[in-house]
Scaffold this motif. Structure first.
Motif, PDB file in Angstrom:
ATOM      1  N   VAL A   1       7.228  13.065   7.913  1.00 38.38           N
ATOM      2  CA  VAL A   1       8.145  13.898   8.215  1.00 38.38           C
ATOM      3  C   VAL A   1       9.509  13.207   8.845  1.00 38.38           C
ATOM      4  N   PRO A   2      10.497  13.684   8.381  1.00 39.52           N
ATOM      5  CA  PRO A   2      10.816  14.741   7.642  1.00 39.52           C
ATOM      6  C   PRO A   2      11.137  14.580   6.179  1.00 39.52           C
ATOM      7  N   GLY A   3      10.560  13.442   5.403  1.00 42.10           N
ATOM      8  CA  GLY A   3      10.803  13.362   4.013  1.00 42.10           C
ATOM      9  C   GLY A   3      11.973  12.462   3.791  1.00 42.10           C
ATOM     10  N   CYS A   4      12.271  12.466   2.481  1.00 49.02           N
ATOM     11  CA  CYS A   4      13.521  11.814   2.033  1.00 49.02           C
ATOM     12  C   CYS A   4      14.709  12.685   2.096  1.00 49.02           C
ATOM     13  N   VAL A   5      15.976  11.976   2.572  1.00 50.36           N
ATOM     14  CA  VAL A   5      17.068  12.692   2.485  1.00 50.36           C
ATOM     15  C   VAL A   5      17.265  13.229   1.052  1.00 50.36           C
ATOM     16  N   GLN A   6      17.007  12.389  -0.064  1.00 52.65           N
ATOM     17  CA  GLN A   6      17.284  12.682  -1.768  1.00 52.65           C
ATOM     18  C   GLN A   6      15.864  13.574  -1.782  1.00 52.65           C
ATOM     19  N   ARG A   7      16.017  14.976  -2.474  1.00 57.02           N
ATOM     20  CA  ARG A   7      15.042  15.919  -2.678  1.00 57.02           C
ATOM     21  C   ARG A   7      14.934  16.031  -4.007  1.00 57.02           C
ATOM     22  N   PRO A   8      13.582  16.194  -4.411  1.00 61.07           N
ATOM     23  CA  PRO A   8      12.273  16.274  -3.644  1.00 61.07           C
ATOM     24  C   PRO A   8      12.153  14.884  -3.045  1.00 61.07           C
TER      25      PRO A   8
ATOM     26  N   HIS B   1       0.743  -1.203   0.072  1.00 60.43           N
ATOM     27  CA  HIS B   1       0.023   0.077   0.074  1.00 60.43           C
ATOM     28  C   HIS B   1       0.926   1.211  -0.045  1.00 60.43           C
ATOM     29  N   PRO B   2       0.719   2.315  -0.752  1.00 60.94           N
ATOM     30  CA  PRO B   2       1.318   3.579  -0.726  1.00 60.94           C
ATOM     31  C   PRO B   2       1.867   4.003   0.559  1.00 60.94           C
ATOM     32  N   VAL B   3       0.723   4.148   1.565  1.00 61.78           N
ATOM     33  CA  VAL B   3       0.884   4.895   2.653  1.00 61.78           C
ATOM     34  C   VAL B   3       2.119   4.091   3.543  1.00 61.78           C
ATOM     35  N   THR B   4       2.193   2.777   3.660  1.00 66.03           N
ATOM     36  CA  THR B   4       2.963   2.040   4.602  1.00 66.03           C
ATOM     37  C   THR B   4       4.086   2.067   3.573  1.00 66.03           C
ATOM     38  N   LEU B   5       4.416   1.672   2.503  1.00 68.96           N
ATOM     39  CA  LEU B   5       5.573   1.914   1.702  1.00 68.96           C
ATOM     40  C   LEU B   5       6.321   3.014   1.851  1.00 68.96           C
ATOM     41  N   ALA B   6       5.557   4.147   1.718  1.00 70.90           N
ATOM     42  CA  ALA B   6       6.221   5.342   1.793  1.00 70.90           C
ATOM     43  C   ALA B   6       6.895   5.625   2.872  1.00 70.90           C
ATOM     44  N   LYS B   7       6.426   5.243   4.141  1.00 72.91           N
ATOM     45  CA  LYS B   7       7.079   5.543   5.349  1.00 72.91           C
ATOM     46  C   LYS B   7       8.419   4.679   5.394  1.00 72.91           C
TER      47      LYS B   7
ATOM     48  N   LEU C   1       5.804  11.040  -0.598  1.00 70.91           N
ATOM     49  CA  LEU C   1       7.118  11.170  -0.469  1.00 70.91           C
ATOM     50  C   LEU C   1       7.462  12.570  -0.772  1.00 70.91           C
ATOM     51  N   THR C   2       6.629  13.332  -1.173  1.00 70.06           N
ATOM     52  CA  THR C   2       7.285  14.916  -1.483  1.00 70.06           C
ATOM     53  C   THR C   2       6.364  15.955  -0.501  1.00 70.06           C
ATOM     54  N   GLU C   3       5.366  15.280   0.134  1.00 67.74           N
ATOM     55  CA  GLU C   3       4.430  16.429   1.041  1.00 67.74           C
ATOM     56  C   GLU C   3       4.426  15.826   2.297  1.00 67.74           C
ATOM     57  N   PRO C   4       4.601  16.706   3.405  1.00 69.01           N
ATOM     58  CA  PRO C   4       4.564  16.327   4.694  1.00 69.01           C
ATOM     59  C   PRO C   4       3.224  15.837   5.350  1.00 69.01           C
ATOM     60  N   ALA C   5       2.096  16.149   4.635  1.00 65.21           N
ATOM     61  CA  ALA C   5       0.741  15.528   5.175  1.00 65.21           C
ATOM     62  C   ALA C   5      -0.147  15.352   3.725  1.00 65.21           C
ATOM     63  N   VAL C   6      -0.445  14.256   3.749  1.00 66.79           N
ATOM     64  CA  VAL C   6      -1.351  13.562   2.409  1.00 66.79           C
ATOM     65  C   VAL C   6      -2.805  13.283   2.785  1.00 66.79           C
TER      66      VAL C   6
END
Length: 301
Positions: free
Chosen positions: A160-167, A80-86, A140-145
């Motif tokens: 939060v805080p997002g990825c080390v690699q930006r964006p 699922h995108p939510v858990t994978l993103a974390k 992966l690019t927005e703090p809250a979705v």
């Protein structure tokens, strides 16, 4: 673009029984990236040891310093995108920004039914993939979705805080059809292909090259329609599934010949499988290491 050489390390070895050493050795050999399949089981390995991709890559991140790491590929089949993103944000942090996400629509293999669902049709896989990847990009690019989709939703999901690699960490999108290539052009930093599966058994190297040339041309068209330069995306060939699969790792010369022909097509990265005895990926470990250390240098002469 210059050609890079990477490897796939299938998660079949216990970490303390050779697994950790294999990832460290990949770094020592100078591979650009070491990937792992993101499956719960795979083909002939189904009843053999097989470990999870994200925990394995996390351990590999702690055991290495320079080697890039990634999945090749993740799919929506059991994620699922939510858990994978974390998990990806965390892995990017632990690795110090050395992670790439190879991702595709998935297939009808074991992973497609392991959660008890009926296998999705090709159309449904494509629909789900488009929604999955679009939401993952936001996560992966927005703090809250918050989002409501036909298949995937998020309610105030925080990263939060997002990825080390930006964006965000790079997406390497596996695609050959028009919808997948359009998605690659929209969200991908790299494109992944294994060639034409119809040529796997009885095709010729020449037919494979022509098929890959066609795939690359269709990607160029999708990029142009998205307003992107054709040189703005990396092109990755996961080897082992073209007609040369049984000869590619037999010698440095065989690899150099293969690499040269595919570099001419515009590929910027070739990925070879680390040898596994008594499997489809059996190969001479000594030759594999010679290819890693000498192959690209010989190609450049």
């Amino acid at each position: 673009m210059s050609l890079r050489l990477s490897t796939v390390i299938l998660p079949v070895r216990p970490w303390h029984e050779g697994g950790r050493d294999q990832w460290r050795r990949a770094e020592e050999l100078g591979f650009h990236t070491a990937y792992s399949y993101d499956h719960l089981s795979w083909r002939s390995f189904r009843d053999l040891p097989w470990f999870g991709a994200i925990p394995t890559l996390t351990a590999a991140a702690a055991a290495t310093e320079r080697l890039r790491l990634g999945t090749l590929v993740t799919s929506p089949n059991f994620r699922h995108p939510v858990t994978l993103a974390k998990e990806l944000m965390t892995l990017d942090d632990i690795s110090g920004g050395r992670v790439s996400l190879g991702i595709g629509a998935g297939t009808s293999g074991f992973d497609a039914t392991v959660l008890g669902q009926d296998p999705w049709t090709p159309r449904e896989r494509a629909d789900r993939f488009a929604e999955f990847l679009t939401l993952l990009d936001r996560l992966l690019t927005e703090p809250a979705v918050s989002a409501r989709g036909a298949y995937y939703s998020a309610d105030e999901a925080r990263n939060v805080p997002g990825c080390v690699q930006r964006p965000r960490l790079p997406f390497a999108v596996a695609a050959t059809g028009p919808r997948g290539l359009k998605l690659t052009a929209a969200l991908g930093q790299a494109w992944v292909t294994t060639g034409d599966p119809k040529l796997y058994e009885d095709g010729t190297p020449e037919q494979s090259l022509e098929s890959l040339r066609g795939q690359s041309s269709r990607l160029d068209k999708a990029l142009a329609e998205a307003g992107r330069d054709t040189s703005s995306i990396e092109r990755i060939l996961l080897t082992g599934f073209t007609p040369e699969r049984n000869t590619l790792l037999r010698s440095v010369d065989a690899f150099v010949d293969f690499a040269g022909r595919h570099q001419e097509l515009g590929f910027t990265e070739l990925v070879i499988h680390a040898p596994i005895p008594d499997s489809d990926f059996a190969a001479d470990e000594r030759v594999f290491e010679e290819i890693a250390t000498e192959g690209l240098a010989q190609l450049a002469r």
